[in-house]
Design a protein around this motif. Structure first.
Motif, PDB file in Angstrom:
ATOM      1  N   LEU A  63       0.828  -1.198   0.000  1.00  0.00           N
ATOM      2  CA  LEU A  63       0.000   0.000   0.000  1.00  0.00           C
ATOM      3  C   LEU A  63       0.870   1.258   0.000  1.00  0.00           C
ATOM      4  O   LEU A  63       1.803   1.380   0.788  1.00  0.00           O
ATOM      5  CB  LEU A  63      -0.944   0.019   1.202  1.00  0.00           C
TER       6      LEU A  63
ATOM      7  N   LYS B  14      -5.065   3.105   0.480  1.00  0.00           N
ATOM      8  CA  LYS B  14      -6.285   2.777   1.218  1.00  0.00           C
ATOM      9  C   LYS B  14      -6.654   3.941   2.130  1.00  0.00           C
ATOM     10  O   LYS B  14      -5.797   4.526   2.790  1.00  0.00           O
ATOM     11  CB  LYS B  14      -6.075   1.505   2.049  1.00  0.00           C
TER      12      LYS B  14
ATOM     13  N   TYR C 131     -10.355   1.808  -1.437  1.00  0.00           N
ATOM     14  CA  TYR C 131      -9.036   1.747  -2.059  1.00  0.00           C
ATOM     15  C   TYR C 131      -9.034   2.629  -3.303  1.00  0.00           C
ATOM     16  O   TYR C 131     -10.070   2.837  -3.927  1.00  0.00           O
ATOM     17  CB  TYR C 131      -8.693   0.319  -2.497  1.00  0.00           C
TER      18      TYR C 131
ATOM     19  N   LYS D 104     -14.276  -0.502  -3.307  1.00  0.00           N
ATOM     20  CA  LYS D 104     -14.304  -1.193  -2.025  1.00  0.00           C
ATOM     21  C   LYS D 104     -14.095  -2.664  -2.340  1.00  0.00           C
ATOM     22  O   LYS D 104     -14.652  -3.178  -3.319  1.00  0.00           O
ATOM     23  CB  LYS D 104     -15.630  -0.968  -1.305  1.00  0.00           C
TER      24      LYS D 104
END
Length: 132
Positions: free
Chosen positions: A4, A44, A49, A65
């Motif tokens: 991420l 996120k 996201y 999502k």
């Protein structure tokens, strides 16, 4: 989910040109994709996201999502029903075109590497990325 917020840049392909020769992909679109050095990043915020793809300055953001279907404009005049699911270090994306054809895209993250696996009825391909 250590991927991420990291940007992954395209390094090389395996069977991608052959995959793009599948029926229904416009020739000008194929040539454009093959010439690009794309990068991708997933971020996120709460339960939402954002998948950002940068293809030579052409930036596309998908907000989703995990596990919830949405409409995705894939290329001119083609909108698919898309579901993206985040499961640990694998992000699975399923696209279903209006004519019923489907394609799966899996992003497998391993440290500073990401392997993007594309699977469709007409073939499979892999694209390799590295964190920058």
């Amino acid at each position: 989910m250590s991927f991420l917020g990291k940007t992954y840049e395209h390094q090389r392909d395996e069977n991608f040109k052959e995959f793009l020769d599948s029926p229904g992909i416009p020739e000008d679109f194929k040539q454009k994709i093959l010439s690009m050095k794309a990068s991708q990043k997933i971020e996120k915020n709460g339960d939402e996201y954002t998948l950002t793809t940068n293809d030579a300055g052409n930036i596309k953001e998908l907000k989703f999502k995990s596990g919830v279907e949405f409409d995705e404009n894939v290329f001119e005049k083609v909108v698919t029903k898309t579901t993206i699911t985040v499961e640990g270090d694998v992000v699975r994306q399923k696209r279903v075109a209006p004519d019923g054809r489907s394609m799966g895209v899996e992003r497998h993250y391993n440290g500073d590497e990401m392997i993007l696996v594309i699977a469709a009825k007409d073939g499979n391909a892999r694209r390799y990325y590295k964190a920058v």
